[in-house]
Design an enzyme around this catalytic site. Structure first.
Site, PDB file in Angstrom:
ATOM      1  N   SER A   1      -0.825  -4.017  -0.930  1.00 45.33           N
ATOM      2  CA  SER A   1      -0.810  -4.073  -2.401  1.00 45.33           C
ATOM      3  C   SER A   1      -1.599  -2.923  -3.017  1.00 45.33           C
ATOM      4  CB  SER A   1      -1.411  -5.382  -2.907  1.00 45.33           C
ATOM      5  OG  SER A   1      -0.836  -6.462  -2.246  1.00 45.33           O
TER       6      SER A   1
ATOM      7  N   ASP B   1       4.945 -11.639  -1.889  1.00 41.05           N
ATOM      8  CA  ASP B   1       4.102 -12.438  -2.776  1.00 41.05           C
ATOM      9  C   ASP B   1       4.845 -12.807  -4.060  1.00 41.05           C
ATOM     10  OD1 ASP B   1       2.091 -12.345  -0.954  1.00 41.05           O
ATOM     11  OD2 ASP B   1       0.736 -11.096  -2.122  1.00 41.05           O
TER      12      ASP B   1
END
Lengths: 173, 173, 173, 173
Positions: free
Chosen positions: C13, C33
């Site tokens: 991320s 996610d």
């Protein structure tokens, strides 16, 4: 000091934010959520800490109580040092929880507010928010008010947070 | 009590979580982030509260300082009441910020820890986390340590959070 | 299209956010996610959905796979419709997971990037971030790369996210 | 496919979570919030991206529209590939926004739902949630419905999210 007591998903946090917006002075806010965030991760799933069951039941252990007592003392000191404080709590022990606060807050001018919400409505809001263990709202709806004495009660079942906040603010001199 | 001081994106929160996992006892954690969360929303963009400029500069006003002082007193009380506490702070005032804590913590056994991170590396991590005003990390990297005296310093530039936490934990008795 | 594959807490991320900042054009980002967030809450703890064990093991069921396949098709369409897209995924099935993407992305120009991180270091970062099931990072560190073919690999064990992002960006024409 | 359209703080997300709980099949959900999260950080404060003014006004630029069009195409593909999808959107362009979806969704069975909330009530809830730019709720309350044609409308002013979700679910065959 203002202490709001109500079950999970009864709308306390929303009322707190509205109260902070409504009141002309600057009020700090703390509560059981911010206290739990301050604990070590391992205590959030430990018998000595806090355990949330699959049915939404919450049980807290001895370490939790010890740290909570110190935290309560500290919050009382902040109030005595001149900070205006709104507490957003869930009195899992009902009258006994209130008694713990009363002892720590000796001499501090406190407005006790009950935040009611019909269990079925709180259960619906629990689904809508999506971040709480299902069952907590219904279980706590009445339980947390048992034996607790208030200066004022609001009911979010049919009253908006901002409206409840205005009612409370009107009682803050 | 353990006080970590370091600039934005220097890795303090990660170290705190690792410290809480590493230390055998249960330590509570508070810090400038949890304090700012406790403020009314309007103070988070107000000259009397806290303002974060487009360049990442942070300025705090009188109301902020008044509430912060009461909060500091309260945290000291929690420590005196027996709670082990880790503070994660940004000493915007350098030595003066440390002095404020020292005064409140009179008599409380405190470990002062400096959390260093090279400005350029902290600036990169600021982009990677994506939730901070660009520029804060670089501005604060050195500034917050000016004149501050530590028992111990760690540097996250090349050392992982968990490693830094172990170094700190070794100094806790 | 850029597809990053790496284990939990390997730093994907952070690299994605840096890549979005680094690349001159506007790139959208999606990943496992955001897909899991799109599922009904009940599927996040259900055998037909996705279950995360106490040891950090992840198992996904048939309903999950069916919806994921439709999602993958949709992402491929976005790319064909002209959007630049960065995917941040965890190939729980290794080479089989890559094959699923390959099939959906037929004809779409794709850069395959492996994000490595030594298991022990990823496990430390898992503690530091504090929001993942302990054990996931170590379990997935090597597993997700089995049989996967990359255009490029980065290793966050000792390289910052922003540095990894620059290496990847240099491969995007 | 179910498309919910309503202004900021009208209660769409809560209805979506209740719908996902209420409907027996597994429905994915996406919306303007998840789309905006997918954008590069710099586009969230850029004329070519999306800008939220101090008065809560929202303006979006050309890059935003281009990526949004590709995203819409992709969501339509997911639906055609068999995924049940609930979209939670704010039709800033009113009828024109609906037209964009209609074009992309050609052939996909869609239930159009208007989520109404009296502006004053939505404005109160905006304060209570505390994470939105003040003014958005009031500005968007009526504007987003202009010229839009619905299969069904719900009004959260006095009806709980879970109740609205049940009304909608009853229309899903």
């Amino acid at each position: 000091m203002i202490i709001l007591n109500g079950g999970s998903s009864s709308g306390k946090s929303g009322i707190v934010r509205c109260l902070q917006a409504e009141l002309p002075e600057s009020w700090l806010t703390f509560g059981c959520d911010s206290f739990v965030d301050a604990l070590p991760a391992r205590m959030r799933a430990d018998d000595a800490g806090i355990v949330i069951g699959d049915d939404g039941g919450v049980s807290v252990g001895e370490d939790f109580r010890t740290l909570e007592a110190a935290w309560t003392e500290g919050v009382a000191t902040m109030a005595r040092a001149g900070a205006r404080i709104i507490i957003d709590d869930v009195f899992l022990g009902g009258a006994a929880s209130q008694q713990r606060w009363r002892k720590a807050l000796d001499g501090v001018d406190t407005l006790w507010v009950g935040v009611r919400c019909a269990g079925a409505v709180a259960a619906g809001r629990e689904i809508a928010r999506g971040d709480r263990a299902p069952g907590m709202a219904a279980r706590q709806a009445d339980m947390v008010h048992e034996g607790v004495v208030y200066d004022l009660e609001v009911d979010t079942t049919r009253t908006e947070s901002v409206e409840c906040a205005r009612i409370i603010a009107a009682h803050v001199r």
